[in-house]
Design an enzyme around this catalytic site. Structure first.
Site, mmCIF file in Angstrom:
data_model
loop_
_atom_site.group_PDB
_atom_site.id
_atom_site.type_symbol
_atom_site.label_atom_id
_atom_site.label_comp_id
_atom_site.label_asym_id
_atom_site.label_seq_id
_atom_site.Cartn_x
_atom_site.Cartn_y
_atom_site.Cartn_z
ATOM 1 N N GLU A 251 0.873 -1.195 0.000
ATOM 2 C CA GLU A 251 0.000 0.000 0.000
ATOM 3 C C GLU A 251 0.909 1.244 0.000
ATOM 4 O OE1 GLU A 251 -1.596 0.597 3.965
ATOM 5 O OE2 GLU A 251 -3.346 1.681 3.224
ATOM 6 N N ASN B 128 -6.907 6.338 -1.478
ATOM 7 C CA ASN B 128 -5.830 5.383 -1.230
ATOM 8 C C ASN B 128 -6.081 4.239 -2.228
ATOM 9 O OD1 ASN B 128 -4.078 3.460 -0.232
ATOM 10 N ND2 ASN B 128 -4.551 3.877 1.915
ATOM 11 N N LYS C 26 -9.434 2.166 -1.757
ATOM 12 C CA LYS C 26 -9.660 1.583 -0.418
ATOM 13 C C LYS C 26 -10.996 2.024 0.184
ATOM 14 C CE LYS C 26 -7.074 1.186 3.966
ATOM 15 N NZ LYS C 26 -5.785 1.579 4.598
ATOM 16 N N GLU D 130 -5.932 8.604 7.917
ATOM 17 C CA GLU D 130 -6.502 8.214 6.612
ATOM 18 C C GLU D 130 -7.857 8.867 6.375
ATOM 19 O OE1 GLU D 130 -5.891 4.406 4.798
ATOM 20 O OE2 GLU D 130 -4.797 3.742 6.572
ATOM 21 N N CYS E 185 -4.942 -3.008 2.796
ATOM 22 C CA CYS E 185 -4.651 -2.987 4.237
ATOM 23 C C CYS E 185 -5.839 -3.270 5.144
ATOM 24 C CB CYS E 185 -3.964 -1.683 4.627
ATOM 25 S SG CYS E 185 -3.193 -1.853 6.256
ATOM 26 N N ASN F 122 0.289 -1.293 5.437
ATOM 27 C CA ASN F 122 1.215 -0.586 6.350
ATOM 28 C C ASN F 122 0.568 -0.703 7.717
ATOM 29 O OD1 ASN F 122 3.253 1.582 4.839
ATOM 30 N ND2 ASN F 122 1.399 1.216 3.640
HETATM 31 N N1 CDV Z 1 -2.926 1.193 6.691
HETATM 32 C C1 CDV Z 1 -3.879 0.628 7.457
HETATM 33 O O1 CDV Z 1 -5.021 0.482 7.028
HETATM 34 N N2 CDV Z 1 -3.514 0.232 8.711
HETATM 35 C C2 CDV Z 1 -4.424 -0.336 9.660
HETATM 36 C C3 CDV Z 1 -4.037 -0.005 11.066
HETATM 37 C C4 CDV Z 1 -4.266 1.420 11.385
HETATM 38 C C5 CDV Z 1 -4.816 -0.823 12.080
HETATM 39 C C6 CDV Z 1 -4.482 -1.852 9.531
HETATM 40 O O2 CDV Z 1 -5.597 -2.390 9.524
HETATM 41 O O3 CDV Z 1 -3.441 -2.504 9.479
#
Ligand code: CDV
Length: 312
Positions: free
Chosen positions: A47, A108, A125, A144, A170, A195
């Site tokens: 990501e 994103n 996203k 975000e 993510c 991430n």
């Molecule tokens: N980049 C993300 O979406 N990170 C989230 C963190 C904040 C919990 C994740 O679900 O990994």
């Protein structure tokens, strides 16, 4: 003969605020070449792969944020060498970036690109974690909800490299609904970049438990939806804040086929039997034979949980 695809997770170590796109692109190209050398045909990158994970910083000058972290076009002059190299090597891939549209909307985003360099699909996203307001007392931010809009393209799959492939990003990996919507369109392979901070911003949680959740989610989502799953991290001590690695390739059986061992640039490859997903879709997870959607209506009718006892 069953369909096989050599798939790779190309994990990135930290990309600091001081690192330019040029640094990111050089490292992404090195990962591409390494994956190619290992025989990979499809590579999943993280990501927001061209910059540091900038939602950890409160920034007020949006014009500067746009300039420094968002892509107005993919490829751009700075990212072009990465796209050229992938095409030269004949590699298909997934890569995430911060998208600024011509209308000034910010997402994103991840794209799926074929081995011929053609854009196959785009995903924005849907599940944006964190908050939109400044939390000055927190060790770091997760903004975000400030920097991005909720994705408007839904969950889709594409016929891609002789598979049916879907994309997520993510935090989507924490929501079974996202995987199920892809599986209901026949997904045999799901690509996802992440991430994930090692520290939980909102409540104390041991780092090992964070990784445990990441792995059990990946294994259960792959198995319950009978799909291959590649989840690739950007990780390590980035701008002084740690994010975990544990990039994985998971089989439709729920078994971890490959996993990274570092929190740095690293490639893992697995020769995936795509028909393994099809076999499970016709047996244990034959949706048409066994699902009972008439009993699942609350899933789309209700967002938050409400207590509705059967015997009030
Ligand atoms: N980049 C993300 O979406 N990170 C989230 C963190 C904040 C919990 C994740 O679900 O990994």
């Amino acid at each position: 003969m069953s369909r096989h695809l050599k798939i790779a997770a190309a994990q990135l170590g930290p990309l600091h605020r001081a690192d330019s796109r040029r640094v990111a692109v050089r490292r992404l190209i090195a990962l591409l070449r390494e994956a190619h050398g290992m025989g990979a045909k499809f590579v999943v990158f993280p990501e927001l792969a061209f910059t540091t994970f900038f939602p950890r910083w409160w920034m007020e000058d949006q014009a500067q944020v746009d300039e420094r972290y968002f892509e107005r076009a993919i490829p751009s002059a700075e990212t072009q060498p990465f796209f050229d190299e992938a095409k030269k090597l004949g590699i298909g891939y997934y890569i995430g970036y911060a998208e600024l549209t011509p209308e000034g909307r910010r997402f994103n985003t991840a794209v799926l690109v074929g081995p011929d360099g053609q854009l196959v699909g785009k995903y924005r996203k849907v599940h944006l974690p964190g908050h939109a307001e400044h939390k000055p007392q927190a060790a770091f931010q997760h903004l975000e909800k400030k920097y991005f809009e909720v994705g408007d393209l839904g969950f889709r799959v594409w016929r891609f490299m002789d598979t049916i492939t879907g994309m997520l990003i993510c935090n989507d990996r924490r929501w079974p609904e996202a995987f199920r919507v892809l599986a209901l369109q026949g997904a045999e392979l799901v690509a996802l970049g992440f991430n994930t901070p090692t520290e939980n911003l909102h409540y104390p949680e041991p780092p090992a438990l964070r990784v445990h959740h990441h792995l059990i989610m990946a294994q259960s989502m792959a198995f319950q939806n009978a799909t291959w799953l590649v989840e690739t991290a950007k990780c390590g001590l980035e701008d002084g804040f740690r994010m975990f690695g544990h990039s994985v390739i998971v089989a439709p059986t729920g078994e971890i086929a490959a996993k990274t061992a570092t929190e740095d640039d690293e490639v893992v490859v697995f020769n995936a039997d795509i028909d393994l997903a099809q076999n499970l879709k016709q047996t244990m997870f034959n949706f048409a034979a066994h699902r009972r959607p008439e009993h699942y209506k609350l899933i789309v009718e209700r967002v938050g949980a409400e207590v509705t006892p059967a015997n009030p």
